[in-house]
Write an enzyme that holds these catalytic residues in place. Structure first.
Site, PDB file in Angstrom:
ATOM      1  N   LEU A 136      57.142  31.847 -14.700  1.00  0.00           N
ATOM      2  CA  LEU A 136      56.796  33.174 -15.284  1.00  0.00           C
ATOM      3  C   LEU A 136      55.566  33.522 -14.671  1.00  0.00           C
ATOM      4  O   LEU A 136      54.766  32.539 -14.699  1.00  0.00           O
ATOM      5  CB  LEU A 136      57.115  33.295 -16.748  1.00  0.00           C
ATOM      6  CG  LEU A 136      58.381  33.304 -17.424  1.00  0.00           C
ATOM      7  CD1 LEU A 136      58.000  33.235 -18.905  1.00  0.00           C
ATOM      8  CD2 LEU A 136      59.403  34.283 -17.042  1.00  0.00           C
ATOM      9  N   ASP A 137      55.184  34.703 -14.341  1.00  0.00           N
ATOM     10  CA  ASP A 137      53.924  35.046 -13.907  1.00  0.00           C
ATOM     11  C   ASP A 137      52.836  34.681 -14.899  1.00  0.00           C
ATOM     12  O   ASP A 137      53.238  34.797 -16.247  1.00  0.00           O
ATOM     13  CB  ASP A 137      53.681  36.527 -13.538  1.00  0.00           C
ATOM     14  CG  ASP A 137      54.739  36.950 -12.266  1.00  0.00           C
ATOM     15  OD1 ASP A 137      54.842  35.964 -11.661  1.00  0.00           O
ATOM     16  OD2 ASP A 137      55.134  38.157 -12.082  1.00  0.00           O
ATOM     17  N   LYS A 138      51.626  34.591 -14.614  1.00  0.00           N
ATOM     18  CA  LYS A 138      50.600  34.232 -15.681  1.00  0.00           C
ATOM     19  C   LYS A 138      50.352  35.090 -16.877  1.00  0.00           C
ATOM     20  O   LYS A 138      50.512  34.881 -17.978  1.00  0.00           O
ATOM     21  CB  LYS A 138      49.077  34.194 -15.018  1.00  0.00           C
ATOM     22  CG  LYS A 138      47.872  33.959 -15.808  1.00  0.00           C
ATOM     23  CD  LYS A 138      46.654  34.140 -15.222  1.00  0.00           C
ATOM     24  CE  LYS A 138      45.522  33.956 -16.156  1.00  0.00           C
ATOM     25  NZ  LYS A 138      44.181  34.161 -15.531  1.00  0.00           N
TER      26      LYS A 138
ATOM     27  N   ARG B 212      58.651  43.433 -11.112  1.00  0.00           N
ATOM     28  CA  ARG B 212      57.495  44.196 -11.122  1.00  0.00           C
ATOM     29  C   ARG B 212      57.584  44.984  -9.713  1.00  0.00           C
ATOM     30  O   ARG B 212      57.201  46.234  -9.493  1.00  0.00           O
ATOM     31  CB  ARG B 212      56.402  43.436 -11.126  1.00  0.00           C
ATOM     32  CG  ARG B 212      55.959  42.623 -12.256  1.00  0.00           C
ATOM     33  CD  ARG B 212      54.987  41.602 -12.086  1.00  0.00           C
ATOM     34  NE  ARG B 212      53.536  41.845 -11.780  1.00  0.00           N
ATOM     35  CZ  ARG B 212      52.791  41.337 -11.321  1.00  0.00           C
ATOM     36  NH1 ARG B 212      52.948  39.733 -11.342  1.00  0.00           N
ATOM     37  NH2 ARG B 212      51.536  41.511 -11.354  1.00  0.00           N
TER      38      ARG B 212
END
Length: 335
Positions: free
Chosen positions: A155-157, A255
């Site tokens: 998962l992205d930060k 995104r």
């Protein structure tokens, strides 16, 4: 010019592996008039020139007992150099670091963790420590023997939510295979700018590295196949409350797909989404994770509501009724 030999070098023993090494030597005749950073590179050849220059700037190098912060300083024969070899950030990347992990489920084969926003999953430039990988290395001894400590997807930060992590090599191998076969269901809640229409749609657009900005991804003809199902649950105040399901797992996929459609996520600065609704990080939460157990092949299904910041932004748009209630794991831990 010769590198300082053993007769001119002093190496302090490390104190139980905790103290950085310190080296000291006198500048030889063939080093007279040479730059400090060049002499450091000869004496400490296992470190990069950039790292050694950083040590100088940080005050870890002394000349004749006084800190020297100028790498270009030219030295005289007989002057003494001392350097404290603080480890590179990269060398700290794969060390165990105890941290509080929000573990939703765990058995001897795998664990499911609810990752908070702000936690980096895997070490990389700018984030060489304090990552989920560091926490996993501290959580169980077997992680050190696994690729990426058992991490099979990311998962992205600034994305919160559920991740599955393997604890054994057979489990990691099976999870990677299942993800590649699109047999792992990953569902997200998202808040996007504008009125996302149609209310039910599949975005099928290849994603690759943006040639104009390497930190971004983009929809590109030569990119890798990427499919995202998007369900618009509500539209209020110029925002859409969405539920998204991944069929593929490209970097930044949700995104990128929504921004490409003209609906960037709220507070997703990288893709043009301005902050709003009290959110200062991208409005994305991995709410559901469903898969077959990699060893027993039992069905497993986990769900977690978003954290407080996301929930506060979501409530006035779609209300708590659109969030699935928290459910217990579908199976009990294998014996």
């Amino acid at each position: 010019m010769t590198q300082p030999d053993a007769g001119r070098a002093e190496v302090d023993a490390e104190a139980e592996g905790l103290e950085p090494e310190r080296r000291a030597w006198a500048v030889a005749a063939d080093g007279h008039g040479q730059r400090l950073d060049k002499l450091l590179a000869l004496a400490c050849s296992e470190f990069s020139r950039n790292h050694l220059q950083g040590l100088v700037e940080a005050g870890h190098v002394e000349v004749d007992g006084q800190p020297c912060t100028h790498s270009a300083r030219k030295l005289r024969a007989g002057q003494r150099i001392a350097v404290t070899l603080v480890p590179t950030a990269e060398s700290q990347a794969f060390r165990a670091q105890p941290m509080a992990l929000d573990i939703v489920y765990e058995d001897e084969h795998l664990l499911v963790v609810d990752k908070p926003a702000g936690l980096v999953v895997h070490p990389a430039a700018g984030n060489w420590s304090g990552t989920l990988l560091n926490g996993l290395l501290a959580h169980h001894g077997g992680a050190a023997a696994l690729p990426r400590a058992g991490i099979v997807h990311r998962l992205d930060k600034d994305t919160s939510g559920l991740m599955v992590v393997g604890k054994t090599l057979p489990a990691v191998t099976a999870l990677v295979r299942d993800i590649a076969a699109r047999e792992v269901q990953r569902q997200y809640l998202a808040i996007a700018w504008g009125d996302v229409q149609p209310a039910l749609q599949r975005i099928d657009a290849p994603v690759g590295r943006d040639p104009a900005a390497r930190i971004r991804m983009a929809v590109l003809a030569g990119g890798r196949p990427a499919q995202t199902d998007v369900e618009c649950l509500a539209v209020q105040q110029g925002f859409s409350a969405l539920r998204c399901r991944l069929h593929t797992g490209r970097t930044h996929q949700i995104r990128v797909h929504l921004a490409w459609r003209g609906h960037p996520l709220v507070a997703d600065a990288l893709y043009g989404g301005k902050p709003a609704l009290g959110l200062q990080r991208q409005a994305l939460h991995a709410e559901r994770l469903a898969f077959e157990h990699p060893v027993t092949r039992a069905a497993m299904d986990f769900q977690r509501d978003p954290p407080a910041d996301f929930a506060a932004a979501w409530a006035p748009l779609a209300g708590a009724a659109t969030m699935r209630p928290v459910r217990a794991p579908a199976v009990q831990p294998p014996p």
